[in-house]
Design a protein around this motif. Structure first.
Motif, PDB file in Angstrom:
ATOM      1  N   ILE B 194      67.395 -39.989  78.866  1.00 20.82           N
ATOM      2  CA  ILE B 194      66.532 -40.011  77.518  1.00 20.82           C
ATOM      3  C   ILE B 194      67.519 -40.025  76.683  1.00 20.82           C
ATOM      4  CG2 ILE B 194      64.814 -39.359  75.990  1.00 20.82           C
ATOM      5  CD1 ILE B 194      62.980 -39.011  78.223  1.00 20.82           C
ATOM      6  N   ARG B 197      69.306 -39.300  70.841  1.00 12.26           N
ATOM      7  CA  ARG B 197      69.228 -39.707  69.425  1.00 12.26           C
ATOM      8  C   ARG B 197      67.614 -39.367  69.249  1.00 12.26           C
ATOM      9  NH1 ARG B 197      69.598 -45.124  68.205  1.00 12.26           N
ATOM     10  NH2 ARG B 197      68.877 -45.184  70.238  1.00 12.26           N
ATOM     11  N   TYR B 198      66.607 -39.552  70.359  1.00 16.42           N
ATOM     12  CA  TYR B 198      65.345 -39.330  70.249  1.00 16.42           C
ATOM     13  C   TYR B 198      64.983 -37.995  70.165  1.00 16.42           C
ATOM     14  CZ  TYR B 198      65.163 -44.237  71.263  1.00 16.42           C
ATOM     15  OH  TYR B 198      65.305 -45.832  71.171  1.00 16.42           O
ATOM     16  N   GLU B 200      66.975 -35.716  68.834  1.00 14.55           N
ATOM     17  CA  GLU B 200      67.064 -35.517  67.429  1.00 14.55           C
ATOM     18  C   GLU B 200      66.130 -35.920  66.559  1.00 14.55           C
ATOM     19  OE1 GLU B 200      71.981 -35.596  66.551  1.00 14.55           O
ATOM     20  OE2 GLU B 200      70.500 -37.233  65.363  1.00 14.55           O
ATOM     21  N   LEU B 201      65.341 -37.015  66.704  1.00 18.16           N
ATOM     22  CA  LEU B 201      64.196 -37.276  65.814  1.00 18.16           C
ATOM     23  C   LEU B 201      63.047 -36.274  66.022  1.00 18.16           C
ATOM     24  CD1 LEU B 201      62.666 -39.646  64.503  1.00 18.16           C
ATOM     25  CD2 LEU B 201      62.029 -40.290  66.546  1.00 18.16           C
ATOM     26  N   VAL B 216      57.730 -38.484  73.957  1.00 23.21           N
ATOM     27  CA  VAL B 216      59.178 -38.899  74.033  1.00 23.21           C
ATOM     28  C   VAL B 216      59.814 -38.804  75.622  1.00 23.21           C
ATOM     29  CG1 VAL B 216      61.610 -38.451  73.707  1.00 23.21           C
ATOM     30  CG2 VAL B 216      59.615 -38.035  71.889  1.00 23.21           C
ATOM     31  N   PRO B 219      56.961 -40.944  78.236  1.00 22.37           N
ATOM     32  CA  PRO B 219      57.158 -42.574  78.272  1.00 22.37           C
ATOM     33  C   PRO B 219      58.531 -42.941  78.430  1.00 22.37           C
ATOM     34  CG  PRO B 219      56.262 -41.551  75.952  1.00 22.37           C
ATOM     35  CD  PRO B 219      56.622 -40.475  77.152  1.00 22.37           C
ATOM     36  N   GLY B 220      59.603 -42.118  78.138  1.00 24.72           N
ATOM     37  CA  GLY B 220      61.018 -42.510  78.501  1.00 24.72           C
ATOM     38  C   GLY B 220      61.537 -42.556  79.970  1.00 24.72           C
ATOM     39  N   TRP B 296      56.578 -52.879  76.195  1.00 22.89           N
ATOM     40  CA  TRP B 296      57.355 -52.680  74.964  1.00 22.89           C
ATOM     41  C   TRP B 296      58.875 -53.146  75.281  1.00 22.89           C
ATOM     42  CZ3 TRP B 296      61.344 -49.477  76.191  1.00 22.89           C
ATOM     43  CH2 TRP B 296      61.128 -48.642  77.211  1.00 22.89           C
ATOM     44  N   ARG B 297      59.027 -53.377  76.416  1.00 26.35           N
ATOM     45  CA  ARG B 297      60.316 -53.583  76.990  1.00 26.35           C
ATOM     46  C   ARG B 297      60.624 -55.236  76.853  1.00 26.35           C
ATOM     47  NH1 ARG B 297      63.502 -50.268  81.545  1.00 26.35           N
ATOM     48  NH2 ARG B 297      62.269 -51.725  82.843  1.00 26.35           N
ATOM     49  N   ARG B 298      61.292 -55.518  76.222  1.00 25.93           N
ATOM     50  CA  ARG B 298      61.643 -57.048  76.211  1.00 25.93           C
ATOM     51  C   ARG B 298      63.016 -57.194  77.105  1.00 25.93           C
ATOM     52  NH1 ARG B 298      60.862 -60.463  71.017  1.00 25.93           N
ATOM     53  NH2 ARG B 298      62.130 -58.958  70.096  1.00 25.93           N
TER      54      ARG B 298
END
Lengths: 256, 302
Positions: B194, B197-198, B200-201, B216, B219-220, B296-298
């Motif tokens: 994962i 950066r997430y 950190e968010l 996070v 789902p990641g 969500w993933r294209r």
């Protein structure tokens, strides 16, 4: 007020009429290399400050210190920030698996319904009403950064930290985002620390511009141009020249 | 166009094409206008691509194979004792269904595979979370699991038979042991990869640890888990085939073993077809789940 950053940072009692941000004697070093060198900086409540500097001048390190994201970086000094701090990153940093509204209200406390209503209102404020259920991937870069702004605002921050938030956007989108940020700032009045490498952006947006050089403040310049700022204004041009000089940019490079 | 003319005169372009020639397929088009997109019915393919897509590409090879089988059996080129004719297989399947044998054995097999899959997935996820989310868990669990991974599952069979006998528990445990490895590996990898950066968010919006895991981490790691599930489903059927040929008294594998002792090639083929259909539909089901869960993933796939 919360005090943090660095294990060596002292906890200090805060007087009532204190500035929103107070940084004293801040040192951050990677190995032998002092990125921030005994830096002092204050931001008044509701003040908009832009930090300019070449790459490696320490501007991002300063922002990360204020955001409390610099774990494991050696340093000393004192950092005081308000309780409510929001960060806008250069990438919008939306969770790709969460819909837009869920991203905005991520981690927002309180009742779920109230949080979602606040999230919807924040999205409407950045011009994205109706996109609550979109996936971040479905939005353009500018729209993603708007969502990220909404996520910051919905927390009613006393301090907004923005690390080159428009750096990855195209020029036209950037101009629109400047207008949006000014509007949002006028309405919510958080203290803002904007890190940027774009001199015009700094002059258009900020009350005060600080130029960092090798971890110290090289130049501070108050921007007294009033509300509507026009790049064609000779005073604007004078400030730009002054700041570019401070950044060590030769005038020939600019006019060429 | 003038450049082209010059080039032609200079002789570097072998096929002369003058600027007055109308754009292909567009007679009467205004002269001097550059030819736009080709007005053919079909879009021009990539010049270096693989060519036009074949309709129903997935079925073509299978259809050819079945065609060869039919032709070989009809002409007598294929010995019936080696490979039964397709129609014999179909009538045998009909008989087996009429007698209820096929459904009964299929039910037993499916129950085994499903139980093994359920235990294996549960164990894999729990272990992956334990070792993916804590350093102590990682230190304790990852090593032994990597060791287990290096031992082929079926090599454990003699030991498992000694420990658990030859009944259903041994069969379910064997399947589960094969299933949990891909689930563990891919979920663990998903957890660990994962984007920081997430993290950190999550710190800046002050997520609590449970919130962080729920919003996070899980789902990641889901894409990794689902990839593991695809391997796990295939693996569960592989183990199923093996355990059903060890002292089983029911199940598709048992049906096939019995047919072998009586020399009933057609029943063996019915069993193979059932295994094939099972494997294919299980994989299709997981792929459907993947598409739903990862909307969500294209990706290139969609």
């Amino acid at each position: 007020m919360a005090t943090h950053a660095g294990g060596l940072t002292a906890v200090v009692e805060v007087p009532a009429d204190a500035p929103a941000v107070a940084v004293r004697g801040l040192v951050r070093a990677y190995g032998e290399d002092r990125v921030l060198d005994d830096l002092d900086l204050e931001l008044g409540a509701g003040e908009f400050v832009a930090i300019l500097g070449r790459s490696g001048s320490g501007k991002s390190t300063l922002l990360r210190a204020l955001a409390g994201l610099d774990h494991g970086v050696a340093g000393t000094g004192e950092v005081r920030v308000p309780d409510q701090v929001s960060v806008v990153f250069q990438d919008s940093r939306l969770l790709p698996w969460a819909r837009v509204l869920d991203n905005v209200v991520l981690g927002l406390g309180g009742a779920r319904r109230a949080a979602r209503d606040a999230g919807r209102a924040a999205l409407a404020e950045v011009g994205l009403a109706g996109r609550e259920l979109a996936w971040p991937n479905e939005l353009s870069g500018g729209e993603q950064q708007r969502v990220s702004l909404a996520r910051s605002l919905v927390r009613s921050p006393q301090l907004l930290l923005a690390d080159e938030p428009f750096g990855a956007l195209d020029a036209l989108t950037r101009i629109r985002m400047h207008t949006l940020l000014r509007d949002l700032y006028a309405r919510h009045r958080p203290a803002v620390l904007l890190v940027t490498h774009d001199v015009d952006e700094a002059i258009v947006l900020a009350d005060r511009v600080v130029v960092l050089d090798r971890g110290r403040i090289a130049v501070e310049r108050r921007i007294d141009l009033g509300g509507a700022r026009d790049a064609a204004d000779p005073r604007f041009a004078a400030i730009r020249t002054e700041l570019l000089d401070a950044l060590g940019v030769d005038r020939k490079d600019v006019t060429a | 166009m003038t450049a082209l003319g010059t080039a032609t005169r200079a002789g570097t372009v072998p096929r002369a094409r003058t600027s007055t020639e109308p754009a292909p397929g567009r007679p009467g088009g205004p002269p001097g206008v550059r030819p736009g997109p080709r007005p053919d019915d079909r879009p021009a393919g990539r010049r270096l691509g693989l060519g036009r897509p074949v309709p129903a590409a997935g079925l073509v090879g299978v259809a050819v194979l079945v065609g060869v089988w039919v032709a070989g059996s009809a002409s007598g080129l294929i010995d019936q004792r080696v490979l039964s004719a397709p129609w014999t297989v179909v009538t045998t399947a009909g008989d087996l269904i009429a007698q209820g044998d096929l459904q009964e054995n299929l039910g037993v097999s499916l129950t085994r595979a499903a139980l093994g899959l359920a235990w294996g997935v549960a164990a894999g996820v729990v272990l992956a979370l334990a070792s993916g989310l804590s350093r102590v868990g990682d230190a304790l669990l990852d090593g032994p699991i990597q060791v287990k991974r290096a031992i082929p599952n079926l090599a454990l069979l003699p030991l498992l038979i000694l420990w658990f006998g030859i009944g259903e528990p041994m069969k379910v445990i064997t399947i589960a042991l094969g299933v949990f490895i891909p689930i563990y590996l891919h979920t663990h990898n998903g957890l660990r990869s994962i984007d920081s950066r997430y993290v950190e968010l999550a710190e800046t919006v002050r997520l609590s640890r449970p919130q962080f895991v729920r919003r996070v981490v899980l789902p990641g790691a889901l894409p990794g888990f689902l990839l593991g599930l695809r391997f796990a489903v295939t693996g569960s059927l592989l183990s199923l085939v093996v355990v059903e040929q060890v002292n089983a008294t029911a199940g598709i594998g048992y049906m096939m073993e019995l047919a072998r002792t009586y020399g009933q090639t057609e029943v063996i083929i019915v069993g193979l077809v059932v295994y094939g259909v099972l494997g294919f539909s299980a994989d299709a089901a997981v792929r459907l789940l993947q598409r739903r869960a990862l909307a969500w993933r294209r990706t290139l796939e969609d």
